[in-house]
Design an enzyme around this catalytic site. Structure first.
Site, PDB file in Angstrom:
ATOM      1  N   HIS A 174       0.878  -1.180   0.000  1.00 33.76           N
ATOM      2  CA  HIS A 174       0.000   0.000   0.000  1.00 33.76           C
ATOM      3  C   HIS A 174       0.915   1.230   0.000  1.00 33.76           C
ATOM      4  O   HIS A 174       1.952   1.231   0.672  1.00 33.76           O
ATOM      5  CB  HIS A 174      -0.857   0.073   1.283  1.00 33.76           C
ATOM      6  CG  HIS A 174      -2.113  -0.740   1.260  1.00 33.76           C
ATOM      7  ND1 HIS A 174      -2.576  -1.413   2.378  1.00 33.76           N
ATOM      8  CD2 HIS A 174      -3.037  -0.958   0.283  1.00 33.76           C
ATOM      9  CE1 HIS A 174      -3.717  -2.019   2.083  1.00 33.76           C
ATOM     10  NE2 HIS A 174      -4.008  -1.772   0.816  1.00 33.76           N
TER      11      HIS A 174
ATOM     12  N   CYS B 204      -2.333   3.199   8.950  1.00 38.84           N
ATOM     13  CA  CYS B 204      -3.371   2.259   8.481  1.00 38.84           C
ATOM     14  C   CYS B 204      -4.537   2.172   9.447  1.00 38.84           C
ATOM     15  O   CYS B 204      -5.644   1.825   9.052  1.00 38.84           O
ATOM     16  CB  CYS B 204      -2.824   0.846   8.361  1.00 38.84           C
ATOM     17  SG  CYS B 204      -1.338   0.670   7.438  1.00 38.84           S
TER      18      CYS B 204
HETATM   19  N1  ARG Z   1      -3.762  -6.997   6.676  1.00 35.33           N
HETATM   20  C1  ARG Z   1      -4.154  -5.803   5.997  1.00 35.33           C
HETATM   21  C2  ARG Z   1      -4.070  -6.042   4.490  1.00 35.33           C
HETATM   22  O1  ARG Z   1      -3.171  -6.711   4.059  1.00 35.33           O
HETATM   23  C3  ARG Z   1      -3.323  -4.637   6.416  1.00 35.33           C
HETATM   24  C4  ARG Z   1      -3.788  -3.330   5.852  1.00 35.33           C
HETATM   25  C5  ARG Z   1      -2.885  -2.188   6.188  1.00 35.33           C
HETATM   26  N2  ARG Z   1      -3.415  -0.975   5.739  1.00 35.33           N
HETATM   27  C6  ARG Z   1      -2.755  -0.006   5.109  1.00 35.33           C
HETATM   28  N3  ARG Z   1      -3.383   1.095   4.841  1.00 35.33           N
HETATM   29  N4  ARG Z   1      -1.516  -0.139   4.728  1.00 35.33           N
HETATM   30  O2  ARG Z   1      -4.879  -5.582   3.725  1.00 35.33           O
END
Ligand code: ARG
Length: 270
Positions: A161, A256
């Site tokens: 991300h 996040c």
């Molecule tokens: N386990 C989640 C996923 O893989 C973590 C999300 C983290 N969020 C972020 N905005 N980076 O989707």
């Protein structure tokens, strides 16, 4: 923010989650989440979404969508992985009840909200894509968002991300993990921020230093290095560390776990 009681690692959809299924301490996770909540509450009013044990990643509210506060519009996410797709209905209901006009992108355009879309201090919208948001998503967003759009390609699966490897600062520059981007994107960042770009070391990248919440002069993150704290201090920014090891097992950290509803990320001063 979303209450942390439903959080766990129950599947693997990013490299951080590998071999972490069932390894989260629920008690420690709740304590760490409360630490972040308390730290942010000192400078922001926090609205809470209730936990939902059926959707363990709901706690990562950054991925719910992208709020456009000026128009009270909310662009809902289209999650790439089935493991998270059920969150969309919960997010839609919460935002609609709170008076936001929910906007849906075409189903073929994957989009993971503020996890892959970040405004900078100049009001430019930076979009990340590849692992989660699709290549076509920037075109769809351009039809609704009234801001200059810059797209970045995420090239390292560990930084899946944009908010894991890029953090615009209220003072105008940005933190970034250079190795997370392809060469053209690195070039775009260099042109966009010039000397204001602070490259994180691999150690800082792995501590999730880029996954920071900026409010006014404060920068909240899992942990900083003395070097990074000094770099930020030169800009008049003070780091608050708030340990989030349990959420890092899921590939997430401070940023996040939050979603800015009023644009403070780029407004400058709290
Ligand atoms: N386990 C989640 C996923 O893989 C973590 C999300 C983290 N969020 C972020 N905005 N980076 O989707």
């Amino acid at each position: 923010m979303c209450s942390p009681e439903g959080f766990a690692v129950r599947y693997e959809i990013n490299p951080w989650m590998k071999d972490q299924v069932g390894r989260v301490s629920p008690e420690l996770a709740v304590m760490q989440w409360r630490g972040l909540h308390a730290a942010l509450s000192a400078v922001a009013r926090i609205e809470l979404m209730p936990a939902n044990a059926a959707w363990p990643d709901l706690v990562f509210t950054a991925n719910a969508g992208l709020p456009l506060p000026a128009k009270k519009q909310f662009i809902l996410s289209n999650f790439r992985h089935p493991q998270r797709q059920g969150e969309q209905a919960i997010d839609r209901a919460w935002f609609a009840a709170a008076g936001w006009q929910c906007i849906e992108l075409p189903a073929a355009a994957f989009f993971e909200g503020a996890g892959d879309s970040l405004f900078d201090a100049q009001g430019r919208l930076w979009l990340g894509g590849g692992p989660r948001s699709s290549e076509a998503t920037p075109r769809c967003l351009a039809e609704v968002v009234d801001a200059p759009i810059q797209t970045l390609v995420l090239a390292d699966p560990a930084f899946y991300h944009l908010d894991t490897c890029f953090c615009p600062l209220p003072t105008g520059g940005a933190l970034c993990v250079p190795g997370a981007f392809d060469a053209a994107s690195r070039e775009r960042l260099a042109r966009g921020f010039g000397d204001g770009l602070i490259a994180l070391t691999p150690e800082e990248a792995n501590l999730f230093c880029a996954n920071a919440v900026c409010i006014g002069e404060r920068v909240f993150m899992n942990r900083a290095t003395p070097r990074l704290a000094q770099e930020l201090a030169k800009l008049g920014l003070a780091v608050t560390e708030t340990p989030l090891s349990q959420f890092m097992k899921s590939g997430g950290s401070a940023k996040c776990l939050t979603l800015s509803l009023d644009g403070w990320m780029y407004r400058g001063s709290a």
